[in-house]
Design a protein around this motif. Structure first.
Motif, PDB file in Angstrom:
ATOM      1  N   ALA A  39      19.829 -79.627 -43.767  1.00  0.00           N
ATOM      2  CA  ALA A  39      20.750 -79.391 -42.230  1.00  0.00           C
ATOM      3  C   ALA A  39      19.423 -79.333 -41.220  1.00  0.00           C
ATOM      4  N   PHE A  40      17.801 -78.866 -41.791  1.00  0.00           N
ATOM      5  CA  PHE A  40      16.459 -78.893 -40.249  1.00  0.00           C
ATOM      6  C   PHE A  40      16.369 -80.168 -40.486  1.00  0.00           C
ATOM      7  N   ASP A  41      16.933 -81.554 -41.098  1.00  0.00           N
ATOM      8  CA  ASP A  41      16.064 -82.720 -40.115  1.00  0.00           C
ATOM      9  C   ASP A  41      17.248 -83.088 -39.411  1.00  0.00           C
ATOM     10  N   LEU A  42      17.650 -82.739 -39.149  1.00  0.00           N
ATOM     11  CA  LEU A  42      19.479 -82.476 -37.866  1.00  0.00           C
ATOM     12  C   LEU A  42      18.323 -82.847 -36.581  1.00  0.00           C
ATOM     13  N   HIS A  45      16.742 -85.133 -34.129  1.00  0.00           N
ATOM     14  CA  HIS A  45      16.975 -86.184 -32.464  1.00  0.00           C
ATOM     15  C   HIS A  45      18.255 -84.968 -31.711  1.00  0.00           C
ATOM     16  N   ASP A  46      18.240 -85.066 -30.576  1.00  0.00           N
ATOM     17  CA  ASP A  46      19.553 -84.412 -29.900  1.00  0.00           C
ATOM     18  C   ASP A  46      20.371 -84.091 -30.486  1.00  0.00           C
ATOM     19  N   ALA A  47      21.010 -85.349 -30.521  1.00  0.00           N
ATOM     20  CA  ALA A  47      22.339 -85.102 -31.313  1.00  0.00           C
ATOM     21  C   ALA A  47      22.805 -84.482 -32.735  1.00  0.00           C
ATOM     22  N   VAL A  49      20.321 -81.649 -32.701  1.00  0.00           N
ATOM     23  CA  VAL A  49      20.482 -80.343 -32.163  1.00  0.00           C
ATOM     24  C   VAL A  49      22.283 -79.976 -31.514  1.00  0.00           C
ATOM     25  N   ALA A  50      22.626 -80.931 -30.951  1.00  0.00           N
ATOM     26  CA  ALA A  50      23.770 -80.738 -30.509  1.00  0.00           C
ATOM     27  C   ALA A  50      24.855 -80.149 -31.352  1.00  0.00           C
ATOM     28  N   ARG A  51      25.040 -81.049 -32.642  1.00  0.00           N
ATOM     29  CA  ARG A  51      25.965 -80.916 -34.113  1.00  0.00           C
ATOM     30  C   ARG A  51      25.610 -79.445 -34.224  1.00  0.00           C
ATOM     31  N   LEU A  52      24.712 -79.153 -34.284  1.00  0.00           N
ATOM     32  CA  LEU A  52      24.062 -77.682 -34.700  1.00  0.00           C
ATOM     33  C   LEU A  52      24.473 -75.961 -33.943  1.00  0.00           C
ATOM     34  N   ALA A  95       6.367 -77.892 -40.225  1.00  0.00           N
ATOM     35  CA  ALA A  95       5.968 -76.740 -39.420  1.00  0.00           C
ATOM     36  C   ALA A  95       6.853 -76.954 -38.058  1.00  0.00           C
ATOM     37  N   ALA A  96       6.357 -78.294 -37.285  1.00  0.00           N
ATOM     38  CA  ALA A  96       7.220 -77.754 -36.424  1.00  0.00           C
ATOM     39  C   ALA A  96       8.931 -77.897 -36.073  1.00  0.00           C
ATOM     40  N   ALA A  97       9.320 -78.133 -37.379  1.00  0.00           N
ATOM     41  CA  ALA A  97      10.637 -78.771 -37.466  1.00  0.00           C
ATOM     42  C   ALA A  97      10.805 -76.700 -37.523  1.00  0.00           C
ATOM     43  N   ASN A  98      10.558 -76.196 -38.319  1.00  0.00           N
ATOM     44  CA  ASN A  98      10.580 -74.757 -38.617  1.00  0.00           C
ATOM     45  C   ASN A  98      10.715 -73.767 -37.199  1.00  0.00           C
ATOM     46  N   ARG A  99       9.659 -74.145 -36.315  1.00  0.00           N
ATOM     47  CA  ARG A  99       9.090 -74.021 -35.139  1.00  0.00           C
ATOM     48  C   ARG A  99      10.233 -73.997 -33.981  1.00  0.00           C
ATOM     49  N   ARG A 100      11.392 -75.617 -34.218  1.00  0.00           N
ATOM     50  CA  ARG A 100      12.125 -75.683 -33.275  1.00  0.00           C
ATOM     51  C   ARG A 100      13.392 -75.503 -34.160  1.00  0.00           C
ATOM     52  N   ALA A 101      13.265 -75.135 -34.748  1.00  0.00           N
ATOM     53  CA  ALA A 101      14.708 -73.789 -35.303  1.00  0.00           C
ATOM     54  C   ALA A 101      15.237 -72.946 -34.421  1.00  0.00           C
TER      55      ALA A 101
END
Length: 312
Positions: A39-42, A45-47, A49-52, A95-101
Motif C-alpha cells: 500500500a505504501f506504493d500509493l 502520487h497525489d491520487a 495519497v487521496a485514496r489512502l 526511507a522517503a516513502a516511510n517518512r511520507r507515510a
C-alpha cells in the motif's frame, strides 16, 4: 513531533480503535492494483495519497461519534528492504516513502484529533518474508539489523511508536524489539495465529510472548493478535498467565478460512460483521487489558462499526 511517545494513552486502558484490512479493502473493494500488497506504493502520487486519506477518514468518523481514541497505523507494512527491491525502490526512496507515510498520519491527526478522541501515530512494520508461513528465518541479531533501518527512520519522525504485524516466529520479534529499544521508540508486537491458535512456527502465543519478553527485558509496550479469526484462538483465552496482561490489541480476520485457503481464494470472504463484533466483546471479557481493536484480512469499516457498537 511526537505527541505520545513517552506516554502512550492506550496503556491507560483507554479504548482505541484502529483500521481494518487496508490491502484487502483496496484490492477487493476498490479494485486497485497493489503489487506485492504494498500500500505504501500509493504514496508516489497525489491520487494514491487521496485514496489512502479517504480510507483512514472512514474509520476516524466511527471513533469520533463515540469519543474513542484512534491508532493511526501507517500504510508501510511492506516498506522494508526485501520488498522495496521487488518494487524498484532504492534505500533513499524507501526511507522517503516511510517518512511520507508518517507525514500523512500527522496531517490526519492535526485535522481530526480532539481532546475526547486522541490519536496515536504508529510506524507499521511487516515481516521480512511471508506473513502466513515461518520461512526464510533470521536469527534475532539478523532481524535486529534488518529492521533497524525502517525503525530508525520512524524514530526520526512524528511517530509515537512502531508496531510489527503478522510475525510468524519469535526471533524476528526479538530482533524488532531490540532495534526499537536501540532507537528509543515504543514498540508493539503482533503475531499471526493459525487455526490451532499457535504462531506459524509452532509456539503457543503465551510461549512466544514470554520468550520475546525474556530476551528483551520486557521492552515491548504490549502484544497483539492479528490475522486469525476469533474462532481460531477462543480456546486459549481461559489459560492463565502473564500473556493475558501483556496482550492489549486484536486485529482479527473477517473470514474463518485458514491461511492456506485465503492464499488460494480468488474472492474476499467478508464474514459476518455483526457476529465478529460480538466475538470481540466476548474476547474482551477474557482479556480485560485489551485496549486496541481493529481488523485484518477482509475487514473494513462495516466490521469496525460493529466491533465499536458491541464493545462500547
Amino acid at each position: 513531533m511526537s505527541h505520545y511517545r513517552d506516554n502512550l494513552p492506550q496503556l491507560k486502558d483507554t479504548l482505541f480503535l484502529t483500521d481494518g484490512g487496508l490491502e484487502t479493502t483496496l484490492v477487493f473493494h476498490k479494485g486497485m492494483e497493489l503489487p506485492y500488497f504494498a500500500a505504501f506504493d500509493l504514496l508516489r502520487h497525489d491520487a494514491g495519497v487521496a485514496r489512502l486519506r479517504r480510507y483512514y477518514e472512514a474509520y476516524i468518523e466511527i471513533t469520533r461519534h463515540r469519543d474513542l481514541g484512534f491508532l493511526l497505523e501507517a500504510p508501510t507494512w511492506r516498506a522494508n528492504a526485501d520488498w522495496r527491491v521487488k518494487l524498484g525502490y532504492d534505500a533513499r526512496t524507501l526511507a522517503a516513502a516511510n517518512r511520507r507515510a508518517i507525514d500523512l498520519m500527522l496531517e490526519l491527526r492535526d485535522h481530526h484529533e480532539t481532546p475526547e478522541s486522541p490519536m496515536v501515530i504508529s510506524g507499521n512494520l511487516g515481516p521480512r518474508g511471508d506473513g502466513y508461513q515461518a520461512t526464510a528465518r533470521m536469527s534475532a541479531a539478523e532481524a535486529r539489523r534488518y529492521h533497524a533501518h525502517q525503525i530508525e527512520t520512524f524514530a526520526d519522525t512524528a511517530a509515537d511508536m512502531v508496531a510489527a504485524f503478522t510475525l510468524t516466529y519469535v526471533d524476528e520479534a526479538i530482533g524488532i524489539v531490540q532495534a526499537a529499544r536501540e532507537a528509543a521508540i515504543p514498540v508493539a508486537i503482533s503475531f499471526t495465529l493459525e487455526t490451532d491458535g499457535r504462531i506459524p512456527a509452532g509456539e503457543t502465543l503465551a510461549g512466544a510472548i514470554a520468550h520475546t519478553d525474556h530476551e528483551t527485558d520486557g521492552y515491548a509496550a504490549y502484544y497483539m493478535i492479528n490475522c486469525a479469526h476469533p474462532t481460531h484462538f477462543m480456546h486459549l483465552l481461559q489459560e492463565e498467565g502473564e500473556w493475558r496482561e501483556r496482550t492489549r490489541g486484536l486485529r482479527a480476520n473477517a473470514s474463518k478460512r485458514s491461511h492456506a485457503e485465503l492464499d488460494e481464494s480468488p474472492d474476499l470472504d467478508a464474514g459476518n460483521p455483526g457476529e465478529l463484533g460480538l466475538e470481540y466483546r466476548r474476547i474482551r471479557e477474557w482479556l480485560p487489558r485489551l485496549s486496541v481493536l481493529g481488523g485484518c484480512c477482509g475487514t473494513d469499516h462495516r466490521h469496525l462499526g460493529a466491533i465499536c457498537a458491541a464493545c462500547t
